[in-house]
Write an enzyme that holds these catalytic residues in place. Sequence first.
Site, mmCIF file in Angstrom:
data_model
loop_
_atom_site.group_PDB
_atom_site.id
_atom_site.type_symbol
_atom_site.label_atom_id
_atom_site.label_comp_id
_atom_site.label_asym_id
_atom_site.label_seq_id
_atom_site.Cartn_x
_atom_site.Cartn_y
_atom_site.Cartn_z
ATOM 1 N N GLU A 108 0.840 -1.207 0.000
ATOM 2 C CA GLU A 108 0.000 0.000 0.000
ATOM 3 C C GLU A 108 0.874 1.255 0.000
ATOM 4 O O GLU A 108 0.545 2.256 -0.635
ATOM 5 C CB GLU A 108 -0.935 -0.030 1.211
ATOM 6 C CG GLU A 108 -2.017 -1.100 1.064
ATOM 7 C CD GLU A 108 -2.854 -1.274 2.315
ATOM 8 O OE1 GLU A 108 -2.267 -1.586 3.371
ATOM 9 O OE2 GLU A 108 -4.079 -1.085 2.240
ATOM 10 N N GLU A 128 -3.704 -9.532 3.804
ATOM 11 C CA GLU A 128 -4.477 -9.228 5.017
ATOM 12 C C GLU A 128 -5.575 -10.250 5.283
ATOM 13 O O GLU A 128 -5.934 -10.516 6.428
ATOM 14 C CB GLU A 128 -5.081 -7.828 4.906
ATOM 15 C CG GLU A 128 -4.104 -6.693 5.166
ATOM 16 C CD GLU A 128 -3.290 -6.283 3.946
ATOM 17 O OE1 GLU A 128 -3.267 -7.045 2.946
ATOM 18 O OE2 GLU A 128 -2.669 -5.210 3.979
#
Length: 689
Positions: A108, A128
């Site tokens: 990210e 995640e």
Amino acid sequence: MVAVNNKVRLDIEQGVAVISIDSPPVNALSHAVREGIYNGVNQALADDSVGGIVVLCEGRTFIAGADISEFGSAPKEPHLHTILEALDQSTKPVVAAIHGTALGGGLETALCCNYRIASANAKFGLPEVHLGLLPGAGGTQRLPRIVGVEKALSMVTSGAPIGAEDALKTGLIDLMAGEDLRANAIDFIRDKAAIGGDHPRVRDNQEKLSSSVPNEEIFAGVRKMIARKTRGFLAPEYNIQCIEAAVSKPFDEGMKTEGKLFMELMSGAQSKAQQYFFFAERQASKVDGIDKTTPELQIAKVGVIGGGLMGGGIAMNMANVGIPVTIVETNQTALDRGLGTIRKNYENTASKGRLRLEDVETRCNLINGALDVDALADCDLIIEAVFENMAVKKDIFSRLDVVAKPTAILASNTSALDLNEIAQATSRPESVIGLHFFSPANVMKLLEIVRGDKTSDSVIKTCMAFAKKIKKVATLVGVCPGFVGNRILFMRQHQANLVALEGAPVSQVDKVLFDFGFPMGAFQMADLAGLDLGWDKDNSNSETVKDRLCEMGRCGQKTRSGFYDYDDSRRPAPSAVVADLIADHAQKTGVIQRQISDQEILDRCILPMVNEGAKILEEGIAMRASDIDVVYVYGYGWPIYRGGPMHYANSLGLSEVVAKLRAYQQQTGDDFWEPSPLLVSLAEQGGQF
Ligand code: 3H9
């Protein structure tokens, strides 16, 4: 050079600010790292001599994500979002220079840079979902904008990383670096700065949000494809909803959806369990009390005794990582069958595109056969994988004692027998260890490593390291009947049998366990394993339901009937014959049948597992409660989103567990339910496992 703090450095080189993160082991985004990056970016922006910025990492990897160990504690500024906003809004071009793994918050971060360049062996992923989460720092909004909706969906729902070539093809990276990533990155951004103008921001890219296939079809297809595998999990669906938001809403609105769903997952029980399990798994590989200087033995060649389902699977583990292995069988027919099955397994995998044809040959060539244990004289590790019979195993070990070289490790794959007794059949019990693989051994991740009374530290250390090499998750356990996994399973099966005898249909019992999250219930599992496992045909006297089923030839799936009837595709159907047989057996043994609630079934199957786990800890058979959880998740299909039996007990509250055990003790008058002293004392202190 300026040390921004003790984790991050800022170097100004040739008009480029190089922000280097150095926070072993994996450069996770801890508070200090976040603070360092943030200050580094701001200093670079304020410095007029700087034209562009490089973000890179020292050590083995690029940022591997948020620091999971900080989850659960109060978040401290600067938050990840603050840093990412600073990168995203930078007035100077920024490139992420990636090696190792850019994962989660790491990817990210890279997606908030204008450009990404990477080493050829770099990997990129948003894993995640494995922590019961979704990428909460813009990953779900930016990834589809750069790799497209379909690819993004696949990455967030599987959590699997992609390689650099794939990343280049999909546009995730702009350039594959040569040998010197750092120098390449500096040159790259200096050129970009010199060209000037606007630099691309992933958030602005709308192009890839639509494709020739309508998005609704893509979403429906993914949901359908992952439904079975992700049953019971919340995170995969939440990840999908975020990508839906990415395609249907403006960027900032999509970010709000992501933030809301992220917080829901983060505060939920599933993610807590999965985060707990992340560390439990890593902890399991650590053995206290073994000196660091203890030598690790070399394992270059392996022998396996027994070429059946288990032995063959074990041999495949070795060949899969390039270790030559010799399988010993008692006769040529059995050997040919064993080797043939291995080849067929590899060919099946290749036919599904998961293995190259040349690898089938390479692996098969690593597996040899022999008809005598003499062939194992030069093996460093010999694993006995014959059927569970003490006399046979002792005989094999006494022969190995003569044949094996002095440094060889002699391992038994026994799942329940006394390893110390097996070791006594040799003159070198210090070299004997249990390596309990789970079937199918080439698929299941768990390896229960059984330490005998005399097993040497060196043998233990070697086997723990070897487990990693063959891609298993190992837990070290002590000797007791059934070790950790099967000993606990006996408790569940015992109660499952009793509740069925007391009137719960076997399909009800199994449904309760299936709904809890197990891949199948206790009776389906028994049918799969074979009801005649351990059944003594000659002395069978109809004492139990299982005896009676075996006497009828209902031995489980393989005979197309057991607790259930099975069709040719092995689909189970409830059997009226079995229901009558159980009712008859209840009557004969004086058990009055009644309706039993799902909750009682769940409690009676699960709580004894917890209680037995506590006894196992008390006795020192397992080193830690979390090891028991690792055994259950990887060996027995315990749903990872419930963490394992010991974590589950913690989440229920141990005093609640003790109260329930006592209530069942009273209800049944059976001392089976007596809570373990450890459990009681922890409950009294308000403690946890
Ligand atoms: C996230 O990023 C959320 C964001 O989207 C949003 C936020 C708002 N944190 O696995 P290893 C430790 S969620 C803390 O044995 P390998 C690990 O515990 C995160 N610690 O090495 C171990 O410690 P120890 C998304 C971490 O080479 C040591 O590092 N990212 C973290 O086999 C070595 O680990 C992930 O889920 C972490 N993020 O594999 C990636 N990662 O030595 C999780 C590792 O004391 N990590 N540690 O036991 C991995 O997948 C693997 O660790 C990795 C290296 C592939 C990186």
